[in-house]
Design a protein around this motif. Structure first.
Motif, PDB file in Angstrom:
ATOM      1  N   LEU A   1       0.817  -1.221   0.000  1.00 37.95           N
ATOM      2  CA  LEU A   1       0.000   0.000   0.000  1.00 37.95           C
ATOM      3  C   LEU A   1       0.850   1.270   0.000  1.00 37.95           C
ATOM      4  N   LEU A   2       1.981   1.237   0.705  1.00 42.21           N
ATOM      5  CA  LEU A   2       2.785   2.448   0.873  1.00 42.21           C
ATOM      6  C   LEU A   2       3.743   2.730  -0.285  1.00 42.21           C
TER       7      LEU A   2
ATOM      8  N   ILE B   1       5.993   6.163  -1.232  1.00 47.64           N
ATOM      9  CA  ILE B   1       7.460   6.194  -1.190  1.00 47.64           C
ATOM     10  C   ILE B   1       7.998   6.643  -2.548  1.00 47.64           C
ATOM     11  N   ASP B   2       7.396   6.135  -3.627  1.00 44.75           N
ATOM     12  CA  ASP B   2       7.795   6.541  -4.981  1.00 44.75           C
ATOM     13  C   ASP B   2       7.568   8.032  -5.204  1.00 44.75           C
ATOM     14  N   ALA B   3       6.530   8.576  -4.576  1.00 45.75           N
ATOM     15  CA  ALA B   3       6.207  10.004  -4.727  1.00 45.75           C
ATOM     16  C   ALA B   3       7.046  10.892  -3.802  1.00 45.75           C
ATOM     17  N   LYS B   4       7.954  10.271  -3.032  1.00 43.65           N
ATOM     18  CA  LYS B   4       8.861  10.992  -2.118  1.00 43.65           C
ATOM     19  C   LYS B   4       8.115  11.865  -1.097  1.00 43.65           C
ATOM     20  N   ILE B   5       7.090  11.258  -0.492  1.00 44.68           N
ATOM     21  CA  ILE B   5       6.362  11.995   0.557  1.00 44.68           C
ATOM     22  C   ILE B   5       7.276  12.214   1.762  1.00 44.68           C
ATOM     23  N   ASP B   6       7.015  13.307   2.496  1.00 45.83           N
ATOM     24  CA  ASP B   6       7.714  13.487   3.779  1.00 45.83           C
ATOM     25  C   ASP B   6       6.721  13.559   4.944  1.00 45.83           C
ATOM     26  N   TYR B   7       5.420  13.482   4.637  1.00 45.64           N
ATOM     27  CA  TYR B   7       4.379  13.376   5.670  1.00 45.64           C
ATOM     28  C   TYR B   7       3.387  12.304   5.248  1.00 45.64           C
ATOM     29  N   LEU B   8       3.035  11.448   6.209  1.00 44.24           N
ATOM     30  CA  LEU B   8       1.955  10.487   6.006  1.00 44.24           C
ATOM     31  C   LEU B   8       0.827  10.841   6.962  1.00 44.24           C
ATOM     32  N   VAL B   9      -0.333  11.136   6.405  1.00 46.92           N
ATOM     33  CA  VAL B   9      -1.514  11.465   7.209  1.00 46.92           C
ATOM     34  C   VAL B   9      -2.343  10.196   7.376  1.00 46.92           C
ATOM     35  N   LEU B  10      -2.616   9.838   8.628  1.00 44.70           N
ATOM     36  CA  LEU B  10      -3.444   8.665   8.898  1.00 44.70           C
ATOM     37  C   LEU B  10      -4.907   9.101   8.929  1.00 44.70           C
ATOM     38  N   GLY B  11      -5.678   8.617   7.959  1.00 49.41           N
ATOM     39  CA  GLY B  11      -7.055   9.056   7.812  1.00 49.41           C
ATOM     40  C   GLY B  11      -8.073   8.057   8.314  1.00 49.41           C
ATOM     41  N   CYS B  12      -7.702   7.276   9.307  1.00 52.13           N
ATOM     42  CA  CYS B  12      -8.617   6.315   9.925  1.00 52.13           C
ATOM     43  C   CYS B  12      -8.157   6.127  11.364  1.00 52.13           C
ATOM     44  N   SER B  13      -9.091   6.158  12.305  1.00 52.60           N
ATOM     45  CA  SER B  13      -8.699   6.092  13.722  1.00 52.60           C
ATOM     46  C   SER B  13      -8.139   4.729  14.117  1.00 52.60           C
ATOM     47  N   HIS B  14      -8.289   3.716  13.256  1.00 51.35           N
ATOM     48  CA  HIS B  14      -7.649   2.419  13.517  1.00 51.35           C
ATOM     49  C   HIS B  14      -6.137   2.476  13.280  1.00 51.35           C
ATOM     50  N   TYR B  15      -5.709   3.339  12.358  1.00 54.09           N
ATOM     51  CA  TYR B  15      -4.338   3.276  11.859  1.00 54.09           C
ATOM     52  C   TYR B  15      -3.237   3.670  12.850  1.00 54.09           C
TER      53      TYR B  15
ATOM     54  N   LEU C   1      -0.934   1.051  13.968  1.00 50.54           N
ATOM     55  CA  LEU C   1       0.047   0.501  13.023  1.00 50.54           C
ATOM     56  C   LEU C   1       1.363   1.296  13.043  1.00 50.54           C
ATOM     57  N   LEU C   2       1.493   2.240  13.971  1.00 48.09           N
ATOM     58  CA  LEU C   2       2.660   3.130  13.976  1.00 48.09           C
ATOM     59  C   LEU C   2       3.995   2.398  13.952  1.00 48.09           C
ATOM     60  N   THR C   3       4.128   1.359  14.776  1.00 43.10           N
ATOM     61  CA  THR C   3       5.392   0.616  14.855  1.00 43.10           C
ATOM     62  C   THR C   3       5.766   0.024  13.502  1.00 43.10           C
ATOM     63  N   VAL C   4       4.802  -0.597  12.839  1.00 40.90           N
ATOM     64  CA  VAL C   4       5.063  -1.224  11.538  1.00 40.90           C
ATOM     65  C   VAL C   4       5.314  -0.156  10.466  1.00 40.90           C
ATOM     66  N   LEU C   5       4.529   0.911  10.497  1.00 44.63           N
ATOM     67  CA  LEU C   5       4.690   1.984   9.514  1.00 44.63           C
ATOM     68  C   LEU C   5       6.088   2.583   9.570  1.00 44.63           C
ATOM     69  N   LYS C   6       6.591   2.801  10.788  1.00 45.13           N
ATOM     70  CA  LYS C   6       7.925   3.405  10.948  1.00 45.13           C
ATOM     71  C   LYS C   6       9.025   2.495  10.410  1.00 45.13           C
ATOM     72  N   ARG C   7       8.798   1.194  10.479  1.00 45.36           N
ATOM     73  CA  ARG C   7       9.793   0.251   9.950  1.00 45.36           C
ATOM     74  C   ARG C   7       9.831   0.284   8.418  1.00 45.36           C
TER      75      ARG C   7
ATOM     76  N   VAL D   1      10.150  10.566   6.862  1.00 48.95           N
ATOM     77  CA  VAL D   1       8.687  10.702   6.777  1.00 48.95           C
ATOM     78  C   VAL D   1       8.089  10.825   8.179  1.00 48.95           C
ATOM     79  N   GLN D   2       7.352  11.906   8.386  1.00 47.39           N
ATOM     80  CA  GLN D   2       6.651  12.095   9.661  1.00 47.39           C
ATOM     81  C   GLN D   2       5.216  11.604   9.525  1.00 47.39           C
ATOM     82  N   ILE D   3       4.742  10.937  10.573  1.00 46.33           N
ATOM     83  CA  ILE D   3       3.384  10.380  10.554  1.00 46.33           C
ATOM     84  C   ILE D   3       2.510  11.199  11.501  1.00 46.33           C
ATOM     85  N   ILE D   4       1.376  11.663  10.990  1.00 46.99           N
ATOM     86  CA  ILE D   4       0.493  12.449  11.867  1.00 46.99           C
ATOM     87  C   ILE D   4      -0.937  11.910  11.818  1.00 46.99           C
ATOM     88  N   ASP D   5      -1.597  11.998  12.975  1.00 46.66           N
ATOM     89  CA  ASP D   5      -3.013  11.656  13.038  1.00 46.66           C
ATOM     90  C   ASP D   5      -3.732  12.784  13.770  1.00 46.66           C
TER      91      ASP D   5
END
Length: 262
Positions: A168-169, A173-187, A190-196, A202-206
């Motif tokens: 999914l990601l 990654i191909d688009a060279k994002i530097d922010y990932l917005v989590l658009g679901c309260s379940h997500y 998944l922070l630990t896996v996403l960071k790996r 890339v900064q992750i924000i919810d």
């Protein structure tokens, strides 16, 4: 309605507890009732009419239980149903939307990613927010098909979810994002896996902290803050298997976690 009444929360399952945790952390004296509508998860793949009907059902139950306010701890329900809820009920509602604004304003690569459900990404409210910033930055939207179901099964740290996220990601990654917005309260679970998986820059924000701050502000404005000095008590109900909730919240004290049909 008085200030000792609980704050109500609902989500299409256990994911909204990521929002609930932020709210009770900021407001430790508030009492709360949380409804995990896991029986009907995920909302993100349902038609808008059904999302509205489920949101009404959950709200009715929380009002029956004496809640003074409802936090719609679900992006899909907020973006599709909160306007209807606010016009149908007299209590205050707090919604949750993907945090596009801070990501867009702070992105250095001018490229951000949004991981959300189909229901959120296709909603009018999401498109309205997204269009405000899409002229200045590139937004890569990805539907997180399958993620909510796996989290509801307690598989947020599984190999299965890791390989799904890698797939999914990749466009982000191909688009060279530097922010990932989590658009679901379940997500946020998944922070630990996403960071790996994601590059280190890339900064992750919810939306959790922002929702907690808004909840506090609205309670203050309406003079509904709980003025008791006692620690709040919390009741969390699932209409599916409450064991998943128990495992997720095993460190949370003062909580009753039970099965409830609603």
């Amino acid at each position: 309605m008085n200030n000792l009444d609980p704050i109500g929360f609902f989500d299409s399952g256990i994911g909204g507890t990521s929002i609930w945790k932020e709210v009770i952390s900021l407001l430790p004296h508030e009492n709360s009732i949380y409804l995990a509508d896991s029986k009907n998860a995920p909302y993100g793949e349902k038609p808008i009419e059904e999302i509205i009907a489920l949101s009404n059902k959950n709200t009715d139950k929380l009002l029956e239980m004496g809640c003074k306010m409802v936090v719609v701890a679900c992006n899909t329900a907020t973006t599709n149903a909160i306007k209807v809820l606010r016009s149908s009920y007299t209590i205050p509602f707090i919604g949750i939307e993907p945090a596009i604004k801070p990501a867009a304003l702070n992105s250095k690569t001018k490229s951000i990613g949004i991981l959300a459900t189909k229901g959120t990404l296709s909603s009018k409210l999401f498109h309205k927010t997204s269009e405000l910033y899409s002229g200045e930055i590139t937004i890569t939207e990805v539907v997180g098909n399958g993620l909510v179901t796996l989290i509801e099964q307690g598989k947020q740290d599984s190999e299965e979810i890791k390989y799904l996220l890698i797939k999914l990601l990749q466009p982000m990654i191909d688009a060279k994002i530097d922010y990932l917005v989590l658009g679901c309260s379940h997500y946020p679970y998944l922070l630990t896996v996403l960071k790996r998986i994601l590059p280190d820059n890339v900064q992750i924000i919810d939306s959790g902290e922002a929702v907690a701050r808004q909840t506090k502000k609205v309670l203050e404005d309406l003079h509904l803050l709980n003025t008791s000095s006692a620690k709040g008590s919390h009741k969390l109900f699932s209409n599916s298997n409450p064991e998943v909730l128990r495992k997720l919240l095993d460190t949370a004290g003062n909580c009753l976690i039970e099965h409830l049909d609603f």
